[in-house]
Design a protein around this motif. Structure first.
Motif, PDB file in Angstrom:
ATOM      1  N   LYS A  96       0.838  -1.214   0.000  1.00  0.00           N
ATOM      2  CA  LYS A  96       0.000   0.000   0.000  1.00  0.00           C
ATOM      3  C   LYS A  96       0.865   1.253   0.000  1.00  0.00           C
ATOM      4  N   GLY A  97       0.491   2.194  -0.864  1.00  0.00           N
ATOM      5  CA  GLY A  97       1.238   3.436  -0.964  1.00  0.00           C
ATOM      6  C   GLY A  97       2.423   3.360  -1.894  1.00  0.00           C
ATOM      7  N   ARG A  98       2.776   2.149  -2.340  1.00  0.00           N
ATOM      8  CA  ARG A  98       3.919   1.988  -3.236  1.00  0.00           C
ATOM      9  C   ARG A  98       3.506   1.448  -4.602  1.00  0.00           C
ATOM     10  N   PHE A  99       2.512   0.584  -4.637  1.00  0.00           N
ATOM     11  CA  PHE A  99       2.057  -0.037  -5.882  1.00  0.00           C
ATOM     12  C   PHE A  99       0.706   0.547  -6.283  1.00  0.00           C
ATOM     13  N   THR A 100       0.484   0.623  -7.594  1.00  0.00           N
ATOM     14  CA  THR A 100      -0.788   1.078  -8.127  1.00  0.00           C
ATOM     15  C   THR A 100      -1.227   0.160  -9.260  1.00  0.00           C
ATOM     16  N   ILE A 101      -2.413  -0.418  -9.097  1.00  0.00           N
ATOM     17  CA  ILE A 101      -2.972  -1.267 -10.144  1.00  0.00           C
ATOM     18  C   ILE A 101      -3.945  -0.440 -10.972  1.00  0.00           C
ATOM     19  N   SER A 102      -3.950  -0.680 -12.280  1.00  0.00           N
ATOM     20  CA  SER A 102      -4.872   0.028 -13.162  1.00  0.00           C
ATOM     21  C   SER A 102      -5.225  -0.899 -14.324  1.00  0.00           C
ATOM     22  N   ARG A 103      -6.238  -0.515 -15.070  1.00  0.00           N
ATOM     23  CA  ARG A 103      -6.635  -1.350 -16.203  1.00  0.00           C
ATOM     24  C   ARG A 103      -7.118  -0.475 -17.347  1.00  0.00           C
ATOM     25  N   ASP A 104      -6.918  -0.994 -18.545  1.00  0.00           N
ATOM     26  CA  ASP A 104      -7.428  -0.349 -19.751  1.00  0.00           C
ATOM     27  C   ASP A 104      -8.268  -1.406 -20.467  1.00  0.00           C
ATOM     28  N   ASN A 105      -9.567  -1.365 -20.252  1.00  0.00           N
ATOM     29  CA  ASN A 105     -10.438  -2.398 -20.801  1.00  0.00           C
ATOM     30  C   ASN A 105     -10.415  -2.418 -22.328  1.00  0.00           C
ATOM     31  N   ALA A 106     -10.210  -1.259 -22.933  1.00  0.00           N
ATOM     32  CA  ALA A 106     -10.174  -1.194 -24.401  1.00  0.00           C
ATOM     33  C   ALA A 106      -8.958  -1.921 -24.968  1.00  0.00           C
ATOM     34  N   LYS A 107      -7.897  -1.998 -24.164  1.00  0.00           N
ATOM     35  CA  LYS A 107      -6.667  -2.674 -24.604  1.00  0.00           C
ATOM     36  C   LYS A 107      -6.511  -4.048 -23.975  1.00  0.00           C
ATOM     37  N   ASN A 108      -7.516  -4.490 -23.222  1.00  0.00           N
ATOM     38  CA  ASN A 108      -7.456  -5.797 -22.544  1.00  0.00           C
ATOM     39  C   ASN A 108      -6.191  -5.917 -21.696  1.00  0.00           C
ATOM     40  N   THR A 109      -5.837  -4.849 -21.005  1.00  0.00           N
ATOM     41  CA  THR A 109      -4.564  -4.792 -20.297  1.00  0.00           C
ATOM     42  C   THR A 109      -4.747  -4.317 -18.867  1.00  0.00           C
ATOM     43  N   VAL A 110      -4.005  -4.953 -17.972  1.00  0.00           N
ATOM     44  CA  VAL A 110      -3.930  -4.543 -16.575  1.00  0.00           C
ATOM     45  C   VAL A 110      -2.481  -4.190 -16.283  1.00  0.00           C
ATOM     46  N   TYR A 111      -2.277  -3.151 -15.509  1.00  0.00           N
ATOM     47  CA  TYR A 111      -0.941  -2.674 -15.192  1.00  0.00           C
ATOM     48  C   TYR A 111      -0.688  -2.746 -13.686  1.00  0.00           C
ATOM     49  N   LEU A 112       0.587  -2.800 -13.331  1.00  0.00           N
ATOM     50  CA  LEU A 112       0.985  -2.665 -11.934  1.00  0.00           C
ATOM     51  C   LEU A 112       2.203  -1.752 -11.904  1.00  0.00           C
ATOM     52  N   GLN A 113       1.987  -0.535 -11.434  1.00  0.00           N
ATOM     53  CA  GLN A 113       3.087   0.404 -11.240  1.00  0.00           C
ATOM     54  C   GLN A 113       3.663   0.160  -9.857  1.00  0.00           C
ATOM     55  N   MET A 114       4.952  -0.138  -9.820  1.00  0.00           N
ATOM     56  CA  MET A 114       5.613  -0.463  -8.565  1.00  0.00           C
ATOM     57  C   MET A 114       6.701   0.560  -8.305  1.00  0.00           C
ATOM     58  N   ASN A 115       6.549   1.299  -7.228  1.00  0.00           N
ATOM     59  CA  ASN A 115       7.535   2.298  -6.830  1.00  0.00           C
ATOM     60  C   ASN A 115       8.164   1.924  -5.495  1.00  0.00           C
ATOM     61  N   SER A 116       9.274   2.549  -5.192  1.00  0.00           N
ATOM     62  CA  SER A 116       9.968   2.313  -3.917  1.00  0.00           C
ATOM     63  C   SER A 116      10.146   0.822  -3.663  1.00  0.00           C
ATOM     64  N   LEU A 117      10.630   0.127  -4.649  1.00  0.00           N
ATOM     65  CA  LEU A 117      10.761  -1.322  -4.547  1.00  0.00           C
ATOM     66  C   LEU A 117      11.754  -1.722  -3.467  1.00  0.00           C
ATOM     67  N   LYS A 118      11.430  -2.826  -2.804  1.00  0.00           N
ATOM     68  CA  LYS A 118      12.241  -3.358  -1.722  1.00  0.00           C
ATOM     69  C   LYS A 118      12.707  -4.754  -2.095  1.00  0.00           C
ATOM     70  N   PRO A 119      13.777  -5.232  -1.468  1.00  0.00           N
ATOM     71  CA  PRO A 119      14.227  -6.603  -1.759  1.00  0.00           C
ATOM     72  C   PRO A 119      13.124  -7.639  -1.524  1.00  0.00           C
ATOM     73  N   GLU A 120      12.250  -7.392  -0.563  1.00  0.00           N
ATOM     74  CA  GLU A 120      11.178  -8.357  -0.288  1.00  0.00           C
ATOM     75  C   GLU A 120      10.087  -8.365  -1.358  1.00  0.00           C
ATOM     76  N   ASP A 121      10.141  -7.431  -2.302  1.00  0.00           N
ATOM     77  CA  ASP A 121       9.211  -7.448  -3.429  1.00  0.00           C
ATOM     78  C   ASP A 121       9.673  -8.389  -4.539  1.00  0.00           C
ATOM     79  N   MET A 122      10.875  -8.900  -4.421  1.00  0.00           N
ATOM     80  CA  MET A 122      11.424  -9.766  -5.454  1.00  0.00           C
ATOM     81  C   MET A 122      10.618 -11.050  -5.552  1.00  0.00           C
ATOM     82  N   ALA A 123      10.132 -11.338  -6.746  1.00  0.00           N
ATOM     83  CA  ALA A 123       9.254 -12.480  -6.966  1.00  0.00           C
ATOM     84  C   ALA A 123       8.924 -12.568  -8.452  1.00  0.00           C
TER      85      ALA A 123
END
Length: 113
Positions: free
Chosen positions: A62-89
């Motif tokens: 929370k506060g670091r990642f943002t999910i969004s979608r563009d239904n016209a493009k059949n696409t979902v996005y995940l903007q990830m900021n302030s990444l931490k080593p524990e986000d590795m996956a």
């Protein structure tokens, strides 16, 4: 049947940013989600988005990642900021709840200096 293709992962230093994309093989109007699986751990739900754009996040992003979608493009996005080593996956997208046959290859996110 639908196929999801994830992309956008890579190697980033702690504090860096990445934007993941998930393209569906056909239009979808379900609740969509990003999941991740770290080595030796179970796959976990990271973020969800409804067809109308309402979002939810696991507390750790929370506060670091943002999910969004563009239904016209059949696409979902995940903007990830302030990444931490524990986000590795490996990050995957799927419906919520996920459908077994819809899992794609995922995209690897590595956070390391």
């Amino acid at each position: 049947q639908v196929q999801f293709v994830e992309s956008g992962g890579g190697l980033v230093q702690p504090g860096g940013s990445l934007r993941l994309s998930c393209v569906a093989s056909r239009s979808f109007f379900n609740i969509m989600a990003w999941y991740r699986q770290a080595p030796g751990k179970q796959r976990e739900l990271v973020a969800t988005i409804t067809p109308g754009g309402n979002t939810n996040y696991v507390d750790s992003v929370k506060g670091r990642f943002t999910i969004s979608r563009d239904n016209a493009k059949n696409t979902v996005y995940l903007q990830m900021n302030s990444l931490k080593p524990e986000d590795m996956a490996v990050y995957y997208c799927n419906n919520l709840p996920p459908k077994t046959s819809y899992w794609g290859q995922g995209t690897q996110v590595t956070v390391s200096s």
